[in-house]
Design an enzyme around this catalytic site. Structure first.
Site, PDB file in Angstrom:
ATOM      1  N   TRP A   1      -5.669  14.053   8.112  1.00 18.72           N
ATOM      2  CA  TRP A   1      -4.236  14.340   8.248  1.00 18.72           C
ATOM      3  C   TRP A   1      -3.852  15.732   7.751  1.00 18.72           C
ATOM      4  O   TRP A   1      -2.686  16.110   7.842  1.00 18.72           O
ATOM      5  CB  TRP A   1      -3.423  13.280   7.510  1.00 18.72           C
ATOM      6  CG  TRP A   1      -3.969  12.921   6.151  1.00 18.72           C
ATOM      7  CD1 TRP A   1      -4.682  11.800   5.848  1.00 18.72           C
ATOM      8  CD2 TRP A   1      -3.884  13.684   4.934  1.00 18.72           C
ATOM      9  NE1 TRP A   1      -5.050  11.811   4.512  1.00 18.72           N
ATOM     10  CE2 TRP A   1      -4.573  12.953   3.928  1.00 18.72           C
ATOM     11  CE3 TRP A   1      -3.307  14.914   4.587  1.00 18.72           C
ATOM     12  CZ2 TRP A   1      -4.696  13.421   2.615  1.00 18.72           C
ATOM     13  CZ3 TRP A   1      -3.431  15.365   3.282  1.00 18.72           C
ATOM     14  CH2 TRP A   1      -4.117  14.619   2.318  1.00 18.72           C
TER      15      TRP A   1
ATOM     16  N   ASN B   1       0.848  -1.187   0.000  1.00 20.93           N
ATOM     17  CA  ASN B   1       0.000   0.000   0.000  1.00 20.93           C
ATOM     18  C   ASN B   1       0.878   1.230   0.000  1.00 20.93           C
ATOM     19  O   ASN B   1       1.734   1.381   0.881  1.00 20.93           O
ATOM     20  CB  ASN B   1      -0.893   0.015   1.253  1.00 20.93           C
ATOM     21  CG  ASN B   1      -1.911   1.124   1.227  1.00 20.93           C
ATOM     22  OD1 ASN B   1      -2.824   1.116   0.405  1.00 20.93           O
ATOM     23  ND2 ASN B   1      -1.756   2.102   2.105  1.00 20.93           N
ATOM     24  N   GLU B   2       0.701   2.058  -1.000  1.00 19.46           N
ATOM     25  CA  GLU B   2       1.449   3.316  -1.054  1.00 19.46           C
ATOM     26  C   GLU B   2       2.926   3.132  -0.702  1.00 19.46           C
ATOM     27  O   GLU B   2       3.426   3.732   0.248  1.00 19.46           O
ATOM     28  CB  GLU B   2       0.806   4.368  -0.167  1.00 19.46           C
ATOM     29  CG  GLU B   2      -0.557   4.777  -0.660  1.00 19.46           C
ATOM     30  CD  GLU B   2      -1.113   6.027   0.009  1.00 19.46           C
ATOM     31  OE1 GLU B   2      -0.623   6.385   1.099  1.00 19.46           O
ATOM     32  OE2 GLU B   2      -2.023   6.640  -0.557  1.00 19.46           O
TER      33      GLU B   2
ATOM     34  N   GLU C   1      -8.206   5.194  -4.161  1.00 18.28           N
ATOM     35  CA  GLU C   1      -8.721   5.758  -2.908  1.00 18.28           C
ATOM     36  C   GLU C   1      -9.103   7.207  -3.138  1.00 18.28           C
ATOM     37  O   GLU C   1      -8.479   7.916  -3.935  1.00 18.28           O
ATOM     38  CB  GLU C   1      -7.650   5.760  -1.809  1.00 18.28           C
ATOM     39  CG  GLU C   1      -7.242   4.418  -1.289  1.00 18.28           C
ATOM     40  CD  GLU C   1      -6.183   4.563  -0.186  1.00 18.28           C
ATOM     41  OE1 GLU C   1      -6.080   5.640   0.433  1.00 18.28           O
ATOM     42  OE2 GLU C   1      -5.452   3.588   0.023  1.00 18.28           O
TER      43      GLU C   1
ATOM     44  N   GLU D   1      -7.018   6.466  12.305  1.00 18.98           N
ATOM     45  CA  GLU D   1      -7.886   7.079  11.288  1.00 18.98           C
ATOM     46  C   GLU D   1      -9.357   7.118  11.698  1.00 18.98           C
ATOM     47  O   GLU D   1     -10.254   7.151  10.855  1.00 18.98           O
ATOM     48  CB  GLU D   1      -7.667   6.349   9.955  1.00 18.98           C
ATOM     49  CG  GLU D   1      -6.228   6.569   9.537  1.00 18.98           C
ATOM     50  CD  GLU D   1      -5.834   6.019   8.187  1.00 18.98           C
ATOM     51  OE1 GLU D   1      -6.070   4.820   7.961  1.00 18.98           O
ATOM     52  OE2 GLU D   1      -5.292   6.776   7.380  1.00 18.98           O
TER      53      GLU D   1
ATOM     54  N   CYS E   1      16.298   2.841   3.942  1.00 10.17           N
ATOM     55  CA  CYS E   1      16.784   1.976   5.003  1.00 10.17           C
ATOM     56  C   CYS E   1      18.295   1.888   4.831  1.00 10.17           C
ATOM     57  O   CYS E   1      18.781   1.726   3.710  1.00 10.17           O
ATOM     58  CB  CYS E   1      16.133   0.607   4.870  1.00 10.17           C
ATOM     59  SG  CYS E   1      16.839  -0.609   6.006  1.00 10.17           S
TER      60      CYS E   1
END
Ligand code: GAL
Length: 690
Positions: free
Chosen positions: A320, A157-158, A312, A360, A164
């Site tokens: 947000w 997702n997204e 979405e 959320e 990293c």
């Protein structure tokens, strides 16, 4: 000729309406899930994305799988005729995983490992995580890959490309660099490492921690896209192998997200999809609509014009933003139709039902905490759900653009990393400038595709390149062929400045394109806010007359075959060219040595578009549409679908000229004039005569 793209998935024959469904939050209350099915039918929903964050429910302890709940959810949805977009759950890791396999948690640049929690924070290179997520994907594909309701795979997702700094990522980076450069000598040269004594003498020294090594940082960003793609492939491979024909996607975050090279990511997807959260009702909905249109166009362009999915959107508010504004009544419909107008084949939401708790809990959803069909939001969603089947004829149609705008992630990174010019607002500046150019065409209902460094320019007549900072030899060839063959190219300050490593070309800007533009750009001055050297249009300047305000930059141009079409009016550059034009082959190349005010840019670009006779969705003899009105044309074969949308809270009226058709939304024949209510829309359908 408009192509007929056909169905994007073998089992889809409707515009998808629905969205993220996260029922694992209510497994302890089966009644809620039963009620969901009733409400979904009422809302006219026919598709749901499930399991996006369901890992802990699917695998409560390492190696112990429980798909029973997901079986029931999928059967329930199938029972009401809904299609399934099934997600691999790798976007949020269960606590047992993070505890037992810390290597899956990202390591920050300062060496600290991320704590468990949040989401979208896995290491993209960790071999254990790659193998594990491949195994989970395989199990899902074995279990559901042939389910008749499955229409699409939703990987992760997204993906956010978050960096990293673990040993696996560094090893991966070095291997990627070895493949790109061969040896350290070539790398040191490409990265200009002799400066500040930064030469590397051993591969082990290559650690991308130093943000001041610009070329290293640029390659590190490229590598992060590569690593994320590798992780994506680990999940996508078993899905593709076990459910042939079912498209695989990952939901993107739009062109202004800078963390990953979406040109590359899209190549790995079978269909493009994105999550759209425009800031509606914040004071300037015309500007918000234009920005959203740009993002929709970007998504369509990632797969070269093929239909895409709005994965979405919120039916009401986000949770947000700095101010989490509701959409006004009617605005949900206009925003949803806008995505369809620009090539989407779905209207999907985050999320179906509001969670009672968690991060959320106050984000908009179709079903409120109140839980019934009585809310305004539910009613608006249901009204749209009742209307969407009328737009079924649109399925498989496309948008055809003859204009393109250059938008490229590698180019953007090189610019963001470069020191100098306007250090304080480089990111916003890039976005604002792209939108300033786009605006001239959007306001005229002229279709625009986005193109990047790897794109073909065949089929386009106009290319707007507000930021053409990085130019590779291959793209320079593409640009030359484009202009030589009759294309019109418009660029601005700093064009052609650097190569693929971000090294400045020697021999003067615009580098490899100096003869195409017929100029030498010698110096660039960066101006303080409010400083306006002024632009005086000269004879022959397309669309321009008299004086205009400019700002931000003033570049010293020398004519080498080009013609000055405007000059600076004040300051030490007074009299020097501010805009040049150059015939090259059959086409023309224009160079803007400054940032003109909106009316100037719009008049200039509008005149170029008119000169090229670029098709307008609603022909207006080259003029702009009324403020806040959007026009977009989809077509397939001889069929045409003209979307006309009023994004404002006041009514608008439009002359239609020769255009007439059946409004698929109202069922009425429309000609001559169209009145659009506040947030109103029409979709005119007709067939072109052969
Ligand atoms: C998206 C995300 C969703 C949800 C949504 C809220 O970025 O994919 O899971 O968080 O934002 O607006």
């Amino acid at each position: 000729m408009f192509p007929d793209h056909g169905p994007w998935s073998p089992r889809v024959d409707a515009i998808l309406h629905g969205g993220d469904y996260n029922p694992e939050q209510w497994l302890h209350e089966p009644k809620v899930l039963e009620e969901d099915l009733r409400l979904m039918r009422l809302a006219g929903c026919n598709a749901f994305s499930v399991n996006i964050f369901g890992w802990a429910a699917c695998e409560p302890a390492e190696g112990r799988f429980d798909f029973g709940w997901l079986d029931r959810v999928i059967e329930g949805l199938h029972g009401i005729g809904a299609k399934i977009i099934l997600a691999t759950p790798s976007a949020s890791k269960p606590a047992w995983l993070d505890a037992a396999h810390p290597s899956a948690r990202r390591l920050r640049r300062d060496g600290r490992r991320l704590d468990h929690g949040g989401r979208h924070n896995h290491c993209p290179s960790d071999p254990w995580f790659r193998a594990k997520t491949r195994d989970v994907a395989r199990r899902l594909a074995e279990r559901y890959g042939r389910h008749p309701a499955l229409v699409c795979w939703h990987v992760n997702n997204e993906l956010n490309g978050g960096e990293c700094h673990c040993p696996h990522c560094y090893e991966g980076f070095r291997a990627w660099l070895k493949a790109r450069y061969g040896g350290l000598e070539a790398l040191n040269t490409a990265w200009w490492n002799r400066f500040w004594s930064h030469d590397y003498t051993d591969w082990a020294q290559v650690e991308p921690r130093d943000p001041e090594n610009l070329a290293q940082e640029l390659d590190w960003r490229r590598y992060l896209t590569h690593a994320n793609l590798e992780q994506f492939r680990h999940e996508a491979e078993p899905l593709r192998a076990l459910s042939p024909g079912i498209p695989v996607t990952t939901n993107l975050m739009g062109p202004f997200f800078g963390g990953l090279d979406y040109w590359k990511l899209a190549e790995a997807c079978d269909i493009a999809s994105w999550d759209s959260y425009p800031a509606w009702a914040r004071g300037d909905d015309a500007a918000t609509a234009m920005r959203a249109a740009f993002c929709h166009d970007a998504t369509r362009s990632l797969k070269r014009g093929k239909p895409w999915l709005l994965m979405e959107s919120t039916p009401s508010n986000v949770n947000w933003a700095d101010v989490c504004k509701l959409k006004e009544p009617g605005q949900h419909r206009s925003a949803s139709l806008q995505a369809l107008a620009r090539g989407s084949e779905s209207v999907l939401y985050f999320q179906w039902r509001k969670g009672q708790g968690g991060y959320e809990q106050h984000h908009g959803a179709v079903v409120d905490h109140e839980g019934s069909e009585r809310t305004r939001v539910f009613k608006e969603v249901a009204a749209l759900g009742a209307e969407l089947p009328r737009l079924k004829p649109v399925l498989g149609s496309g948008v055809l653009a003859q204009a393109a705008l250059f938008w490229d992630w590698e180019n953007r990174w090189a610019l963001e990393l470069a020191k100098g010019m306007r250090n304080h607002d480089r990111g916003p500046e890039l976005e604002a400038e792209a939108l300033a150019y786009y605006r001239a065409l959007w306001r005229r209902g002229i279709a625009v595709d986005l193109v990047g460094l790897g794109s073909s320019l065949a089929g386009y007549k106009l290319l707007l390149a507000p930021w053409l900072y990085m130019v590779t030899p291959a793209f320079a060839q593409e640009l030359r062929a484009f202009v030589r063959g009759g294309g019109v190219l418009v660029t601005g300050v700093l064009a052609g400045c650097v190569d693929a490593s971000g090294l400045c070309h020697r021999g003067g800007r615009p580098g490899l394109l100096r003869d195409v533009f017929g100029i030498w750009a010698e110096e660039l001055d960066t101006l303080d806010a409010g400083v306006d050297p002024g632009l005086q249009a000269l004879a022959g300047a397309p669309g321009l007359k008299g004086a205009y305000r400019v700002g931000a930059y003033a570049e010293v141009l020398h004519l080498e075959g080009a013609q000055a079409l405007a000059r600076f009016r004040r300051g030490w550059m007074k009299g020097k060219p501010a805009l040049t034009g150059h015939r090259f082959g059959q086409g023309s190349a224009y160079y803007l040595a400054t940032r003109p005010e909106a009316p100037c840019l719009e008049a200039f670009l509008g005149a170029l578009a008119k000169g090229l006779a670029l098709p307008q969705a609603l022909p207006t003899a080259g003029r702009s549409l009324p403020e806040g009105v959007e026009a977009s044309l989809r077509g397939k074969g001889p069929e045409r679908f003209l979307f006309l949308i009023n994004h404002l809270s006041r009514p608008r009226s439009l002359g239609l000229g020769q255009v007439q058709g059946l409004d698929l939304l109202s069922g009425k024949a429309v000609k001559a004039r169209l009145s659009l209510a506040p947030y109103g829309a029409a979709v005119l359908h007709w067939r072109e005569k052969a």
